[in-house]
Design a protein around this motif. Structure first.
Motif, mmCIF file in Angstrom:
data_model
loop_
_atom_site.group_PDB
_atom_site.id
_atom_site.type_symbol
_atom_site.label_atom_id
_atom_site.label_comp_id
_atom_site.label_asym_id
_atom_site.label_seq_id
_atom_site.Cartn_x
_atom_site.Cartn_y
_atom_site.Cartn_z
ATOM 1 N N GLN A 34 35.154 -4.945 29.780
ATOM 2 C CA GLN A 34 34.646 -6.281 29.471
ATOM 3 C C GLN A 34 35.743 -7.164 28.915
ATOM 4 O OE1 GLN A 34 31.192 -6.108 27.006
ATOM 5 N NE2 GLN A 34 30.001 -4.992 28.530
ATOM 6 N N ASN A 35 35.589 -8.445 29.143
ATOM 7 C CA ASN A 35 36.550 -9.435 28.687
ATOM 8 C C ASN A 35 36.240 -9.777 27.227
ATOM 9 O OD1 ASN A 35 38.534 -11.298 28.545
ATOM 10 N ND2 ASN A 35 37.547 -12.808 29.882
ATOM 11 N N SER A 36 37.133 -9.430 26.350
ATOM 12 C CA SER A 36 36.937 -9.738 24.940
ATOM 13 C C SER A 36 37.683 -11.016 24.602
ATOM 14 C CB SER A 36 37.422 -8.578 24.072
ATOM 15 O OG SER A 36 38.824 -8.433 24.217
ATOM 16 N N THR A 39 26.297 -2.557 30.811
ATOM 17 C CA THR A 39 26.367 -2.037 29.445
ATOM 18 C C THR A 39 24.976 -1.790 28.894
ATOM 19 O OG1 THR A 39 28.428 -3.230 29.069
ATOM 20 C CG2 THR A 39 27.231 -2.485 27.122
ATOM 21 N N LEU A 54 28.979 -6.801 34.102
ATOM 22 C CA LEU A 54 29.413 -5.826 33.100
ATOM 23 C C LEU A 54 28.461 -5.790 31.911
ATOM 24 C CD1 LEU A 54 33.284 -6.337 33.144
ATOM 25 C CD2 LEU A 54 31.973 -4.451 34.102
ATOM 26 N N GLU A 55 27.929 -6.947 31.532
ATOM 27 C CA GLU A 55 26.969 -6.973 30.421
ATOM 28 C C GLU A 55 25.678 -6.256 30.799
ATOM 29 O OE1 GLU A 55 24.570 -10.083 27.545
ATOM 30 O OE2 GLU A 55 26.113 -10.844 28.890
ATOM 31 N N VAL A 81 32.416 -0.792 28.830
ATOM 32 C CA VAL A 81 32.718 -1.530 27.602
ATOM 33 C C VAL A 81 34.200 -1.889 27.547
ATOM 34 C CG1 VAL A 81 32.842 -1.298 25.092
ATOM 35 C CG2 VAL A 81 30.766 -0.655 26.289
ATOM 36 N N SER A 84 39.691 -6.116 31.447
ATOM 37 C CA SER A 84 39.228 -6.730 32.694
ATOM 38 C C SER A 84 40.290 -7.657 33.283
ATOM 39 C CB SER A 84 37.925 -7.482 32.472
ATOM 40 O OG SER A 84 38.120 -8.545 31.570
ATOM 41 N N THR A 87 31.239 -11.510 37.204
ATOM 42 C CA THR A 87 31.753 -10.211 36.767
ATOM 43 C C THR A 87 31.343 -9.934 35.333
ATOM 44 O OG1 THR A 87 33.665 -10.459 38.214
ATOM 45 C CG2 THR A 87 33.832 -8.821 36.499
ATOM 46 N N GLY A 88 31.431 -10.929 34.469
ATOM 47 C CA GLY A 88 31.012 -10.770 33.073
ATOM 48 C C GLY A 88 29.535 -10.459 32.962
#
Length: 137
Positions: A23-25, A56, A52-53, A20, A31, A48-49
């Motif tokens: 992750q790119n916010s 999660t 990571l999703e 978490v 990240s 990559t996103g």
């Protein structure tokens, strides 16, 4: 078995927190700091996103399954349904059975029956008090 599940739960929690945080916010996230490390270079930013999703969601589902599994394993090991501390103490403490009520006895002469209204009488020994005379003006 229960201890192994708890260790797995802690491990999944740690991995979930790391994923978490990575992750790119909207603000960039952590990240962006790891981008030079290789994941974005290796697979590209979009992939990559997505990875990571998916990680999660996978760790979150694994955490729920392990938590429910720990409840089932603990329930099987204890041999019965789990109870709170208050429920266990209530089950251990038994209230003694109330003894059978004795047969009603006849009241003694001159005594009133229980529950009967007692007449309001003035005590015989109390002298009658007369009001003090008021001073004449």
């Amino acid at each position: 078995m229960y201890t192994a599940i708890i260790v797995l739960i802690l491990f999944v929690c740690l991995l979930l927190a790391l994923v978490v945080l990575a992750q790119n916010s909207k603000g960039g996230g952590l990240s962006s700091n790891f981008a030079a490390g290789g994941t974005a270079q290796l697979m590209g930013v979009k992939r990559t996103g997505d990875l990571l999703e998916r990680l999660t969601w996978g760790f979150a589902i694994a955490l729920i399954v392990l938590a429910l599994g720990s409840h089932v394993v603990l329930n099987d090991q204890s041999g019965g349904p789990l109870r709170s501390v208050n429920q266990q103490k209530a089950m251990e403490t038994r209230v003694p059975a109330t003894p059978a009520a004795p047969a009603p006895q006849a009241p003694a002469p001159g005594a009133t029956a229980p529950g009967a209204a007692t007449p309001q009488t003035a005590p015989a020994a109390a002298p009658a008090q007369q009001p003090a005379p008021s001073p004449a003006q």
